[in-house]
Design a protein around this motif. Sequence first.
Motif, PDB file in Angstrom:
ATOM      1  N   LYS A  25      22.824  70.809  30.891  1.00 23.04           N
ATOM      2  CA  LYS A  25      21.580  71.361  31.424  1.00 23.04           C
ATOM      3  C   LYS A  25      20.724  71.947  30.314  1.00 23.04           C
ATOM      4  N   SER A  26      21.369  72.618  29.373  1.00 22.92           N
ATOM      5  CA  SER A  26      20.643  73.206  28.252  1.00 22.92           C
ATOM      6  C   SER A  26      19.998  72.117  27.395  1.00 22.92           C
ATOM      7  N   ALA A  27      20.745  71.046  27.137  1.00 16.74           N
ATOM      8  CA  ALA A  27      20.209  69.943  26.329  1.00 16.74           C
ATOM      9  C   ALA A  27      19.021  69.281  27.024  1.00 16.74           C
ATOM     10  N   VAL A  28      19.113  69.111  28.333  1.00 14.83           N
ATOM     11  CA  VAL A  28      18.005  68.510  29.094  1.00 14.83           C
ATOM     12  C   VAL A  28      16.764  69.386  28.970  1.00 14.83           C
ATOM     13  N   LYS A  29      16.924  70.703  29.162  1.00 20.39           N
ATOM     14  CA  LYS A  29      15.788  71.619  29.074  1.00 20.39           C
ATOM     15  C   LYS A  29      15.167  71.591  27.686  1.00 20.39           C
ATOM     16  N   THR A  30      16.006  71.575  26.651  1.00 23.79           N
ATOM     17  CA  THR A  30      15.508  71.551  25.277  1.00 23.79           C
ATOM     18  C   THR A  30      14.704  70.285  25.005  1.00 23.79           C
ATOM     19  N   LEU A  31      15.242  69.144  25.412  1.00 24.30           N
ATOM     20  CA  LEU A  31      14.540  67.880  25.179  1.00 24.30           C
ATOM     21  C   LEU A  31      13.238  67.820  25.968  1.00 24.30           C
ATOM     22  N   MET A  32      13.220  68.389  27.165  1.00 21.51           N
ATOM     23  CA  MET A  32      11.985  68.415  27.952  1.00 21.51           C
ATOM     24  C   MET A  32      10.924  69.271  27.252  1.00 21.51           C
ATOM     25  N   LYS A  33      11.330  70.420  26.725  1.00 21.78           N
ATOM     26  CA  LYS A  33      10.387  71.293  26.025  1.00 21.78           C
ATOM     27  C   LYS A  33       9.848  70.615  24.765  1.00 21.78           C
ATOM     28  N   LYS A  34      10.721  69.930  24.032  1.00 23.61           N
ATOM     29  CA  LYS A  34      10.274  69.228  22.820  1.00 23.61           C
ATOM     30  C   LYS A  34       9.283  68.126  23.169  1.00 23.61           C
ATOM     31  N   TYR A  35       9.543  67.416  24.266  1.00 26.88           N
ATOM     32  CA  TYR A  35       8.645  66.356  24.703  1.00 26.88           C
ATOM     33  C   TYR A  35       7.287  66.930  25.100  1.00 26.88           C
ATOM     34  N   ILE A  36       7.292  68.011  25.866  1.00 29.13           N
ATOM     35  CA  ILE A  36       6.032  68.625  26.309  1.00 29.13           C
ATOM     36  C   ILE A  36       5.234  69.116  25.107  1.00 29.13           C
ATOM     37  N   GLY A  37       5.927  69.674  24.125  1.00 23.27           N
ATOM     38  CA  GLY A  37       5.251  70.096  22.889  1.00 23.27           C
ATOM     39  C   GLY A  37       4.626  68.918  22.161  1.00 23.27           C
ATOM     40  N   ASP A  53       5.888  59.512  18.352  1.00 26.56           N
ATOM     41  CA  ASP A  53       6.762  60.670  18.505  1.00 26.56           C
ATOM     42  C   ASP A  53       6.944  61.012  19.983  1.00 26.56           C
ATOM     43  N   VAL A  54       5.846  60.979  20.732  1.00 19.13           N
ATOM     44  CA  VAL A  54       5.904  61.270  22.172  1.00 19.13           C
ATOM     45  C   VAL A  54       6.817  60.266  22.873  1.00 19.13           C
ATOM     46  N   GLU A  55       6.658  58.998  22.565  1.00 15.10           N
ATOM     47  CA  GLU A  55       7.461  57.967  23.223  1.00 15.10           C
ATOM     48  C   GLU A  55       8.943  58.098  22.883  1.00 15.10           C
ATOM     49  N   SER A  56       9.256  58.433  21.623  1.00 14.66           N
ATOM     50  CA  SER A  56      10.667  58.585  21.258  1.00 14.66           C
ATOM     51  C   SER A  56      11.276  59.805  21.943  1.00 14.66           C
ATOM     52  N   ARG A  57      10.507  60.887  22.038  1.00 17.28           N
ATOM     53  CA  ARG A  57      11.020  62.090  22.715  1.00 17.28           C
ATOM     54  C   ARG A  57      11.190  61.847  24.219  1.00 17.28           C
ATOM     55  N   LEU A  58      10.291  61.064  24.807  1.00 13.39           N
ATOM     56  CA  LEU A  58      10.423  60.720  26.222  1.00 13.39           C
ATOM     57  C   LEU A  58      11.704  59.918  26.450  1.00 13.39           C
ATOM     58  N   SER A  59      11.955  58.976  25.563  1.00 12.36           N
ATOM     59  CA  SER A  59      13.153  58.151  25.666  1.00 12.36           C
ATOM     60  C   SER A  59      14.419  59.011  25.567  1.00 12.36           C
ATOM     61  N   GLU A  60      14.436  59.950  24.619  1.00 16.61           N
ATOM     62  CA  GLU A  60      15.592  60.836  24.458  1.00 16.61           C
ATOM     63  C   GLU A  60      15.813  61.672  25.720  1.00 16.61           C
ATOM     64  N   ALA A  61      14.729  62.222  26.251  1.00 19.24           N
ATOM     65  CA  ALA A  61      14.836  63.069  27.445  1.00 19.24           C
ATOM     66  C   ALA A  61      15.330  62.254  28.638  1.00 19.24           C
ATOM     67  N   TYR A  62      14.771  61.056  28.838  1.00 19.90           N
ATOM     68  CA  TYR A  62      15.212  60.196  29.937  1.00 19.90           C
ATOM     69  C   TYR A  62      16.703  59.892  29.807  1.00 19.90           C
ATOM     70  N   SER A  63      17.128  59.577  28.605  1.00 19.53           N
ATOM     71  CA  SER A  63      18.520  59.225  28.370  1.00 19.53           C
ATOM     72  C   SER A  63      19.448  60.383  28.727  1.00 19.53           C
ATOM     73  N   LYS A  64      19.101  61.582  28.276  1.00 22.34           N
ATOM     74  CA  LYS A  64      19.945  62.757  28.546  1.00 22.34           C
ATOM     75  C   LYS A  64      19.957  63.082  30.040  1.00 22.34           C
ATOM     76  N   ILE A  65      18.806  62.937  30.702  1.00 18.85           N
ATOM     77  CA  ILE A  65      18.750  63.195  32.149  1.00 18.85           C
ATOM     78  C   ILE A  65      19.629  62.188  32.890  1.00 18.85           C
ATOM     79  N   ASP A  66      19.531  60.908  32.505  1.00 20.09           N
ATOM     80  CA  ASP A  66      20.339  59.877  33.155  1.00 20.09           C
ATOM     81  C   ASP A  66      21.834  60.131  32.957  1.00 20.09           C
TER      82      ASP A  66
END
Length: 97
Positions: A25-37, A53-66
Amino acid sequence: MANTKSALKRAEIAERNRLRNKAYKSAVKTLMKKYIGAVDVHAANPTPESKEDVESRLSEAYSKIDKAVKRGVLHPNNGARKKSKLANRLKPLTQAE
């Protein structure tokens, strides 16, 4: 405190699972914040590098959420809601281009 051996073991397992879930959960929140930034930076100054950069961060966040959904840390609807929230952040920027 647990009275039986099996109850003690269940308590240990529950604690181990709680820590694992907390890490996801912490990793998901962190990746979401980095993406929003990254989206905010891209909105202020749209460049090809910031878009990448936005697209790569979106991909990372999606992966962690999945992965969190797959492991049962997040409910599937909760994961879908988080992914939708991230996608909607980027939507106004892609329509403006």
